[in-house]
Scaffold this motif. Structure first.
Motif, PDB file in Angstrom:
ATOM      1  N   ALA A 337       0.812  -1.218   0.000  1.00  0.00           N
ATOM      2  CA  ALA A 337       0.000   0.000   0.000  1.00  0.00           C
ATOM      3  C   ALA A 337       0.841   1.261   0.000  1.00  0.00           C
ATOM      4  N   ALA A 338       2.102   1.159   0.433  1.00  0.00           N
ATOM      5  CA  ALA A 338       2.976   2.334   0.447  1.00  0.00           C
ATOM      6  C   ALA A 338       3.293   2.815  -0.964  1.00  0.00           C
ATOM      7  N   ALA A 339       2.992   1.987  -1.964  1.00  0.00           N
ATOM      8  CA  ALA A 339       3.314   2.342  -3.355  1.00  0.00           C
ATOM      9  C   ALA A 339       2.255   3.213  -4.013  1.00  0.00           C
ATOM     10  N   PRO A 341       1.236   6.321  -3.814  1.00  0.00           N
ATOM     11  CA  PRO A 341       1.598   7.641  -4.362  1.00  0.00           C
ATOM     12  C   PRO A 341       2.365   7.569  -5.673  1.00  0.00           C
ATOM     13  N   GLN A 342       3.065   6.456  -5.935  1.00  0.00           N
ATOM     14  CA  GLN A 342       3.752   6.296  -7.222  1.00  0.00           C
ATOM     15  C   GLN A 342       2.845   5.669  -8.271  1.00  0.00           C
ATOM     16  N   VAL A 343       1.967   4.770  -7.816  1.00  0.00           N
ATOM     17  CA  VAL A 343       1.139   4.004  -8.761  1.00  0.00           C
ATOM     18  C   VAL A 343       0.015   4.843  -9.362  1.00  0.00           C
ATOM     19  N   MET A 344      -0.713   5.550  -8.535  1.00  0.00           N
ATOM     20  CA  MET A 344      -1.931   6.203  -9.014  1.00  0.00           C
ATOM     21  C   MET A 344      -1.681   7.290 -10.052  1.00  0.00           C
ATOM     22  N   PRO A 345      -0.623   8.091  -9.950  1.00  0.00           N
ATOM     23  CA  PRO A 345      -0.348   9.041 -11.047  1.00  0.00           C
ATOM     24  C   PRO A 345      -0.076   8.339 -12.376  1.00  0.00           C
ATOM     25  N   VAL A 346       0.600   7.180 -12.346  1.00  0.00           N
ATOM     26  CA  VAL A 346       0.868   6.429 -13.576  1.00  0.00           C
ATOM     27  C   VAL A 346      -0.438   5.965 -14.220  1.00  0.00           C
ATOM     28  N   ILE A 387       2.759  -4.739 -12.892  1.00  0.00           N
ATOM     29  CA  ILE A 387       3.261  -5.139 -11.579  1.00  0.00           C
ATOM     30  C   ILE A 387       4.085  -3.989 -10.995  1.00  0.00           C
ATOM     31  N   PHE A 388       3.536  -3.387  -9.952  1.00  0.00           N
ATOM     32  CA  PHE A 388       4.218  -2.279  -9.287  1.00  0.00           C
ATOM     33  C   PHE A 388       4.883  -2.814  -8.011  1.00  0.00           C
ATOM     34  N   GLY A 389       5.860  -3.714  -8.196  1.00  0.00           N
ATOM     35  CA  GLY A 389       6.572  -4.294  -7.070  1.00  0.00           C
ATOM     36  C   GLY A 389       7.639  -3.360  -6.529  1.00  0.00           C
ATOM     37  N   GLY A 390       8.161  -3.725  -5.357  1.00  0.00           N
ATOM     38  CA  GLY A 390       9.170  -2.881  -4.734  1.00  0.00           C
ATOM     39  C   GLY A 390      10.408  -2.709  -5.577  1.00  0.00           C
TER      40      GLY A 390
END
Length: 439
Positions: A337-339, A341-346, A387-390
């Motif tokens: 879930a910490a991702a 802020p990076q995922v949603m703009p993409v 896949i928005f992995g670490g």
């Protein structure tokens, strides 16, 4: 435990994936109407009761037995849920003086209400799509409207839809025919069922529309309206037929076709099918030159038709003509879930570029495992998993995993793309023109 509230009998929810077929049909029909120069009109679901009593006829089945009528408890006004679309459209045309600058070609879509016994293709809340041409008096308008419907079935790929037509002439001719019918049926009163007995002096023309097998022979021997028509009415009908012939549109003249509403005269028609059992009428309409005067306006000609959306969709389904249900281009898998802020703009950039993306989100138990997210991605029917992995995010990338075989029958290899240049590679995810169905 609180009792579960369910929908009113005969009034149905339309949920996915079925709702996608409704949207598809509505879009196709809008495009088709635009080719004929028709424009949309939207009228209220609730109308004054008097509109339908005066417009449809006080002794029609709709007004007598089927209409949802009620008194407004705040001001005592007599209201009704609309049982059909034409009367409301004509009321709006008169109220807003829409004919001041010439004829109008209008179409509508929406729910109608009749208290009937629910069965296949017949519901208490049902939906119609209809067209109305106001201010056009000539038989060419009748023929064009019939052609519009006939060619729409072809555009949709429908088969087993046949056209029946008739003429009801003009009011004085119908009055003469009415008296002839009364005289005829009085002589055979012992053969009339309860409905026919009730209609004998109020609306004998409706006896011709009986579905009672025991009365068919009697009805076949009844006086024909065609024998009471004058030269003007016959010429109008003959021209409609000649124009249909010129366009190669097949039809059958059905002298017992009367329609159930009092506002019709001159041309009436129905498109019927044998594929839906007893509810075989798919689309019906006709000319109603006197309706504007009935609702308080200046007399003006009109002609129109309405089709039952549920019946058309059922026919499309029976004939396997419905398109596949749309599925997303991609499914976004987010392990942490910490991702966000990076995922949603993409995802916003992808959607702006025309890519449909279904975003995985937290359920009652959180985001779930990667394995469970991949199962949901596969079940969605999407072609790709994003896949928005670490590791990917740390490198400023997203992994793109194909979930479906390509044109060569093989599933491609997983690749990565830079997050800083989403717009450059977004088109790689867009679906081909052929629709797909979710698993």
């Amino acid at each position: 435990m609180t009792d579960k509230i369910t929908a009113v009998k005969g009034m149905n929810d339309i949920v996915a994936p079925d709702s996608a077929h409704w949207e598809w049909l509505e879009a196709r029909v809008r495009e088709w109407f635009a080719r004929y120069g028709y424009r949309n009109i939207r009228t209220p679901i609730v109308e004054p009761l008097a509109l339908f009593v005066r417009g449809l006829g006080e002794v029609t089945d709709i007004v007598e037995k089927e209409m949802y009528a009620f008194e407004d408890r705040l001001n005592g006004e007599q209201l009704a849920l609309r049982p059909e679309g034409t009367a409301g459209v004509v009321r709006a045309v008169v109220e807003h003086s829409l004919l001041y600058d010439g004829p109008k070609r209008l179409y509508y879509m929406g729910p109608m209400f009749r208290h009937e016994r629910p069965q296949r293709g017949r519901y208490r809340q049902f939906h119609q799509i209809g067209v109305e041409a106001l201010g056009l008096a000539g038989p060419e308008a009748d023929a064009e409207l019939i052609a519009m419907a006939a060619d729409l079935w072809r555009e949709l790929g429908l088969q087993d839809v046949t056209l029946e037509i008739n003429t009801l002439g003009q009011p004085p001719e119908r009055q003469a025919h009415r008296q002839a019918l009364i005289t005829y049926f009085e002589q055979h009163r012992d053969q009339l069922d309860a409905d026919a007995q009730r209609r004998l002096y109020t609306n004998p023309l409706r006896i011709l529309d009986t579905k009672n097998p025991a009365m068919q022979a009697l009805v076949e021997g009844a006086p024909r309206l065609l024998d009471h028509l004058g030269s003007g009415s016959l010429a109008h009908f003959d021209t409609v037929r000649r124009l249909l012939d010129a366009m190669g549109i097949a039809y059958r003249v059905n002298p017992r076709l009367v329609r159930g509403l009092d506002y019709y005269h001159h041309t009436v028609f129905e498109f019927v099918t044998q594929s839906l059992g007893a509810q075989g009428t798919v689309c019906a309409g006709g000319r109603y030159d006197g309706l504007t005067a009935e609702v308080g306006g200046k007399s003006a000609p009109g002609v129109g038709w309405a089709m039952g959306v549920e019946r058309v969709l059922e026919l499309l389904k029976t004939q396997q003509r419905l398109p596949s249900v749309p599925v997303p281009d991609a499914y976004a898998i987010v392990p942490d879930a910490a991702a966000w802020p990076q995922v949603m703009p993409v995802l916003r950039v992808l959607r702006a570029a025309g890519v449909s993306v279904l975003m995985h989100a937290s359920g009652p138990d959180g985001l779930g495992s990667m394995k469970s997210q991949f199962k949901k991605a596969d079940a969605s029917g999407a072609r790709f998993a994003l896949i928005f992995g670490g590791d990917e995010l740390a490198a400023g990338q997203v992994a793109i995993k194909p979930l479906r075989a390509g044109a060569d029958g093989t599933v491609g290899a997983q690749t990565t793309r830079p997050l800083a240049r989403v717009a450059d590679w977004a088109s790689e995810l867009r679906a081909p023109s052929t629709p797909r169905t979710a698993a």
